[in-house]
Design an enzyme around this catalytic site. Structure first.
Site, PDB file in Angstrom:
ATOM      1  N   ASP A   1      31.779  45.175  56.765  1.00 16.19           N
ATOM      2  CA  ASP A   1      30.860  44.860  55.661  1.00 16.19           C
ATOM      3  C   ASP A   1      31.596  44.577  54.348  1.00 16.19           C
ATOM      4  O   ASP A   1      31.288  45.159  53.320  1.00 16.19           O
ATOM      5  CB  ASP A   1      29.904  46.058  55.512  1.00 16.19           C
ATOM      6  CG  ASP A   1      28.856  45.856  54.445  1.00 16.19           C
ATOM      7  OD1 ASP A   1      28.324  44.744  54.346  1.00 16.19           O
ATOM      8  OD2 ASP A   1      28.580  46.827  53.710  1.00 16.19           O
TER       9      ASP A   1
ATOM     10  N   TYR B   1      23.897  57.255  56.484  1.00 15.82           N
ATOM     11  CA  TYR B   1      23.079  56.693  55.398  1.00 15.82           C
ATOM     12  C   TYR B   1      21.636  57.179  55.491  1.00 15.82           C
ATOM     13  O   TYR B   1      20.713  56.387  55.637  1.00 15.82           O
ATOM     14  CB  TYR B   1      23.204  55.166  55.415  1.00 15.82           C
ATOM     15  CG  TYR B   1      24.562  54.758  54.894  1.00 15.82           C
ATOM     16  CD1 TYR B   1      24.760  54.534  53.541  1.00 15.82           C
ATOM     17  CD2 TYR B   1      25.661  54.685  55.734  1.00 15.82           C
ATOM     18  CE1 TYR B   1      26.005  54.218  53.034  1.00 15.82           C
ATOM     19  CE2 TYR B   1      26.914  54.371  55.235  1.00 15.82           C
ATOM     20  CZ  TYR B   1      27.081  54.140  53.888  1.00 15.82           C
ATOM     21  OH  TYR B   1      28.314  53.840  53.387  1.00 15.82           O
TER      22      TYR B   1
ATOM     23  N   GLU C   1      34.809  53.839  61.292  1.00 21.06           N
ATOM     24  CA  GLU C   1      33.668  53.541  62.137  1.00 21.06           C
ATOM     25  C   GLU C   1      34.011  52.759  63.404  1.00 21.06           C
ATOM     26  O   GLU C   1      33.362  51.741  63.713  1.00 21.06           O
ATOM     27  CB  GLU C   1      32.574  52.817  61.340  1.00 21.06           C
ATOM     28  CG  GLU C   1      32.047  53.655  60.209  1.00 21.06           C
ATOM     29  CD  GLU C   1      30.699  53.206  59.670  1.00 21.06           C
ATOM     30  OE1 GLU C   1      30.176  52.168  60.118  1.00 21.06           O
ATOM     31  OE2 GLU C   1      30.165  53.910  58.798  1.00 21.06           O
TER      32      GLU C   1
ATOM     33  N   GLU D   1      30.951  58.857  53.764  1.00 17.96           N
ATOM     34  CA  GLU D   1      30.103  57.809  53.178  1.00 17.96           C
ATOM     35  C   GLU D   1      28.656  58.267  53.189  1.00 17.96           C
ATOM     36  O   GLU D   1      28.171  58.779  54.209  1.00 17.96           O
ATOM     37  CB  GLU D   1      30.206  56.498  53.976  1.00 17.96           C
ATOM     38  CG  GLU D   1      31.511  55.780  53.824  1.00 17.96           C
ATOM     39  CD  GLU D   1      31.541  54.446  54.579  1.00 17.96           C
ATOM     40  OE1 GLU D   1      30.477  53.850  54.806  1.00 17.96           O
ATOM     41  OE2 GLU D   1      32.653  54.021  54.941  1.00 17.96           O
TER      42      GLU D   1
END
Ligand code: GCB
Length: 643
Positions: free
Chosen positions: A193, A489, A436, A525
């Protein structure tokens, strides 16, 4: 589909690993450094024949001589993508060409050796000097160099030509895939990303060393107590090894606090009484204290042959199943994931931006960041060492999906080059092997056992981590690491709008990671996209109010977790907004920054600042900044007393 670039990347990507001296060139009494930064010539070849430059030996002449037109001006260092107004250049897949000329003085022919060094070229490159191939390198964000003494013309003009290829495939670090669109254009696909910026994005340097030179230096603090520290060093010398090696540790007042002379092995120990240890920012009134580790080679006549000054910090990192310690004191990490990213220059090193970022990091009261998702420029790392900002140093492996043997080999190379580059840095407290990776895939277990084993073969003085994002029940790779990291998230990619579930979810998941692996745990994160200037009350996703609330819900979880004894760090995603590939989920890029891309604070930054400083006060008794809380009201006891 025929993919011509698969062939030419295969040509260009024949990586020649860089040998010897890995540290940043520094001037000394025996060494000169000359910058080749500036405006270079730049050509994007006609994509109908990507081989053109190789077929017609563009590197044998100046690009301006080869091309009738189409030679552009390109700043170095910079990513090339956003410099022009042409989207084809921004989204180009494959080779681009750079060249420039430079002068070499006549007396350099007597000087010893001349080297050419690139801080990084993304992704792969070949370099010619005066038409002769001098080096190839694969994997962005890492330096490479070569001796070019024999290729130079002394007292004359010289030329350096660079072919740079940004193609990402199944066995590049990171992975990517290329498709051919109906229009015939090649399109780069990747799942990570951030925008796949490319080009000569870090400084280019010419430098000299004597014929006999200090090739490599390793230092390691093996003891760091209040009244004594011990530094172990290992030096390699190339050339006439019949020289004496003098080593001195010099403090900031220019006093030699320890020294040794060892003719035989270039290996030894230095003991320092009452040392100034290297402490992180906020943990000590004088953070980031560094000595100068001075290495001198002396010949039989007592003359200086070579000299290198390496900044070193005296500190020891240790860890247990529940904690991470520096010089024996437990650490609580509060910081960020970041990117090297800004408008126009992309990932190009930009010193004003670098210093602005560090000023913001200090302002907000962070003590750490992760170099997500690749190694950062050495100039950036130098400042972290100097300011006492701790670094989790990540290699460029991000979102790995296919665990191929050929990939494993390159993943190891990226770690070898990273550790070689950063092994002496006091600020680097941990190695991150990947971000990740798809670690629910069974092959990932063996793959990461080997990756972590490779790191441990190179450096056992720092802990390792893999930044995980798969379901904890499916992950095995974190068995091999020292510290468990996870990203999640809550309130954004799941349960968006439902902030009331966040605190419990975070506590539950962090506890599950600890229960499974019995290691210290960090949340690497969390966050939510936030459009600067968008205000909605009650809070609603994308608004500044929502980001503040989302942070608060995590803070509540972190406080409960801190009390549990195994939770050692919180890292918001992200420090600043950054550019990504074009997708409908991103409005001009990823907006999870607490600072805008232009490095101005959103409401979340002010909120985070209050927490980070409060943590620093609680853990290390740091003095809070006077402007942390703006003036609101004074108690007026006199009025009440009079009533
Ligand atoms: C992640 C990735 C990071 C992304 C972030 C996001 O999990 O590690 O690279 O930018 O999520 O904002 O989606």
């Amino acid at each position: 589909m025929s993919l011509p670039f698969v062939i030419y990347t295969a040509i260009i990507l024949k990586a020649t690993s860089t040998e010897g001296e890995s540290y940043i060139p520094r001037e000394s009494e025996t060494r000169q450094v000359v910058s080749l930064d500036g405006i270079w010539n730049f050509v994007v070849p006609n994509t109908s024949n990507p081989f053109l430059g190789f077929e017609y030996h563009w590197y044998k002449k100046e690009l301006k001589e080869v091309m009738k037109s189409g030679v552009l001006s390109m700043p170095v260092p910079s990513s090339y993508n956003d410099i022009t107004t042409d989207w084809r250049i921004r989204d180009h897949v494959g080779l681009v060409w750079y060249d420039r000329t430079f002068f070499i003085p006549k007396y350099w022919s007597e000087i010893g050796r001349i080297w050419l060094r690139f801080g990084s070229v993304s992704y792969a490159s070949q370099v010619w000097v005066n038409g002769q191939l001098v080096m190839s390198h694969e994997i962005g964000h890492l330096p490479f160099h070569s001796e070019i003494t024999q290729y130079l013309k002394y007292g004359k003009e010289n030329r350096v030509t660079v072919a740079c290829d940004n193609t990402l495939l199944a066995d590049t670090i990171p992975q990517g895939r290329v498709e051919e669109l109906e229009s015939g254009r090649l399109n780069q696909i990747y799942s990570f990303d951030f925008f796949n910026y490319a080009g000569i994005d870090r400084p280019v340097k010419l430098y000299t060393t004597p014929k006999t030179y200090i090739d490599d230096i390793s230092v390691l603090t093996i003891e760091a107590q209040r009244n004594s520290a011990v530094l172990e060093y290992n030096i390699t010398v190339i050339g006439d090894t019949n020289v004496t090696c003098r080593v001195s540790l010099i403090d900031k007042n220019k006093n030699v606090v320890a020294n040794s002379v060892d003719v035989e092995t270039f290996y030894g120990l230095l003991q320092v009484e009452n040392p100034n240890l290297w402490w992180p920012y906020l943990m000590h009134p004088e953070p980031g204290y560094q000595y100068t580790f001075q290495v001198e080679l002396i010949d039989d006549y007592g003359d200086l042959v070579d000299k290198y000054n390496l900044p070193v910090g005296l500190r020891v990192i240790s860890w247990t199943n529940t904690s991470l310690l520096i010089n024996g004191y437990p650490l609580y990490l509060h910081g960020f994931g970041r990117h090297e990213d800004a408008d126009i220059r992309g990932k190009g090193l930009d010193l004003p931006l670098v210093i602005r970022d560090y000023n913001l990091i200090k302002w907000v009261g962070a003590n750490v960041y992760r170099t997500s998702h690749y190694p950062y420029a050495e100039e950036i790392m130098d400042i972290a060492d100097d300011m006492g900002i701790m670094i989790i140093d990540e290699c460029p492996s991000v979102n790995t999906e296919f665990f191929l043997d050929s990939l494993l080999a390159k993943h190891k190379v990226s770690l070898t080059e990273l550790i070689k580059r950063d092994k002496n840095r006091p600020g680097v407290i941990m190695w991150s092997a990947a971000n990740e990776p798809r670690t629910h895939v069974p092959q990932s277990k063996e793959y990461f056992r080997k990756v972590i084993g490779h790191i441990k073969n190179l450096d056992q003085s720092r802990p390792t981590t893999i930044v995980e994002a798969q379901n904890v029940n499916a992950v095995e790779s974190s068995r091999f690491v020292d510290i468990v990291s996870f990203n999640r998230y809550n309130g954004w990619y799941g349960n968006e709008g439902n902030l009331d579930i966040v605190t419990d979810y975070v506590i539950r998941e962090a506890t599950a990671w600890h229960d499974k692996f019995k290691k210290p745990v960090m949340m690497q994160e969390y966050g939510g996209d936030t459009l600067e200037g968008m205000h909605l009350m009650p809070d609603f996703i994308w608004s500044e109010e929502y980001q503040v609330e989302l942070l608060s819900k995590h803070f509540a979880a972190f406080d409960k977790l801190r009390a549990s004894g195994f939770f050692i760090g919180e890292f918001i995603w992200n420090f600043a907004d950054f550019k990504t590939a074009q997708t409908y989920t991103r409005v001009g890029g990823n907006k999870k920054g607490i600072f805008t891309r232009n490095r101005q604070p959103k409401a979340g930054a002010h909120h985070l600042r209050k927490r980070y400083w409060s943590l620093a006060k609680e853990y290390y008794n740091a003095t809070m900044p006077l402007d942390l809380h703006s003036y609101v009201i004074s108690k007026l006891p006199t009025i009440k007393d009079e009533l």
